[in-house]
Scaffold this active site. Structure first.
Site, PDB file in Angstrom:
ATOM      1  N   PHE A 117       0.833  -1.184  -0.030  1.00 31.83           N
ATOM      2  CA  PHE A 117       0.185   0.140  -0.071  1.00 31.83           C
ATOM      3  C   PHE A 117       0.938   1.228  -0.017  1.00 31.83           C
ATOM      4  CE2 PHE A 117      -2.905  -3.124   1.707  1.00 31.83           C
ATOM      5  CZ  PHE A 117      -4.069  -3.039   0.928  1.00 31.83           C
ATOM      6  N   GLU A 118       0.344   2.325  -0.853  1.00 26.63           N
ATOM      7  CA  GLU A 118       1.079   3.463  -1.044  1.00 26.63           C
ATOM      8  C   GLU A 118       1.562   4.078   0.468  1.00 26.63           C
ATOM      9  OE1 GLU A 118       0.156   7.642  -3.112  1.00 26.63           O
ATOM     10  OE2 GLU A 118      -0.794   5.897  -3.561  1.00 26.63           O
ATOM     11  N   ALA A 119       0.792   4.004   1.360  1.00 27.02           N
ATOM     12  CA  ALA A 119       1.492   4.691   2.658  1.00 27.02           C
ATOM     13  C   ALA A 119       2.471   3.972   3.344  1.00 27.02           C
ATOM     14  CB  ALA A 119       0.173   4.799   3.340  1.00 27.02           C
ATOM     15  N   GLY A 120       2.747   2.719   2.841  1.00 26.04           N
ATOM     16  CA  GLY A 120       3.845   1.885   3.423  1.00 26.04           C
ATOM     17  C   GLY A 120       3.736   0.752   3.952  1.00 26.04           C
TER      18      GLY A 120
END
Length: 268
Positions: A54-57
């Site tokens: 996921f983009e947030a990490g």
């Protein structure tokens, strides 16, 4: 009991097609919405070893606590292998560790280039476009660096154009040999385009979009009529199997029971 469901929505059809496209034990960069549903369905059916990013990490979480409403939701972190932030997530793609990325856009051309920035003449009307679109988010980074991308779109002529107004997320650029390599892009490029009518791929030599399968209720003719450019039509185009009863049950009862994504109306 019948194997195939006769009751499914366009969103559920896209989810099933996306799920069946994914391969077990691959790393998949997930966007918000239908891609998350598709990844979870794949994990519950044929791909338990799929690792979502996921983009947030968050890398490799379980989505058993319910679907997150965004790529930064706390549910994306449950039992994650690690959580190091946005820069770390995109570093994975740049280092070649993300096999697939799910992306979308408002407009696409025959080479899989996507526009999600503006409608109008670029650069003249960039400051005051006919329509201002949401922009790239992380999609351009995914298109540049994920090994392959899977594109999800509504299928209608105005979205499939021979030339798009702006390239937000690069596909095969102009389709010339090694165009992506010459542009400094590390990923191989688009793998599949999954729409409300069909599944498309790209010709190995010309890099132009080709029809692979028609979705239930569609024909080669109906797909071409809904496309604003000439598709390559191979001899082996097949009819994609409808969602199974079990796939629909998993989507509705286990993955997205509140219908946050699969019941959301697709904007035409």
């Amino acid at each position: 009991m019948a194997k195939y469901s006769e009751d499914f929505t366009p969103q559920e059809m896209i989810v099933v097609a996306g799920s069946r496209t994914l391969i077990d034990n691959k790393v998949v960069f997930a966007g918000t919405g239908l891609p998350m549903v598709a990844i979870t369905l794949a994990q519950l059916t044929h791909g338990p070893g799929i690792v979502p990013v996921f983009e947030a990490g968050a890398v490799g979480p379980e989505l058993s606590r319910g679907l997150p409403l965004s790529v930064g939701g706390s549910r994306t972190t449950y039992k994650a292998n690690y959580l190091l932030g946005l820069n770390s997530a995109f570093e994975l793609t740049q280092r070649g560790f993300c096999d697939f990325g799910f992306i979308g856009g408002a407009e696409i051309d025959p080479y899989g280039n996507l526009n999600s920035t503006m409608m109008g003449s670029f650069p003249d009307s960039y400051q005051k476009p006919k329509t201002r679109l949401p922009g790239s988010g992380g999609a351009s980074d995914m298109a540049c660096s994920c090994e392959r991308t899977i594109i999800i779109m509504v299928h209608e002529p105005r979205r499939f154009n021979e030339k798009i107004d702006y390239i937000t997320s690069p596909g095969y650029l102009d389709g010339s040999p090694n165009a992506r390599w010459r542009a400094g892009l590390v990923g191989q490029g688009p793998y599949r385009v999954i729409t409300t009518k069909a599944i498309m791929g790209f010709d190995d030599e010309t890099k132009r979009m080709k029809l692979i399968a028609t979705l239930p209720g569609e024909t080669v003719k109906s797909v071409q009529e809904a496309t604003g450019f000439e598709l390559i039509i191979p001899d082996d185009v097949y009819a994609f199997e409808p969602p199974t009863v079990e796939e629909i049950r998993l989507i509705r009862e286990k993955i997205d029971p509140k219908g946050y994504f699969v019941r959301k109306k697709i904007k035409e």
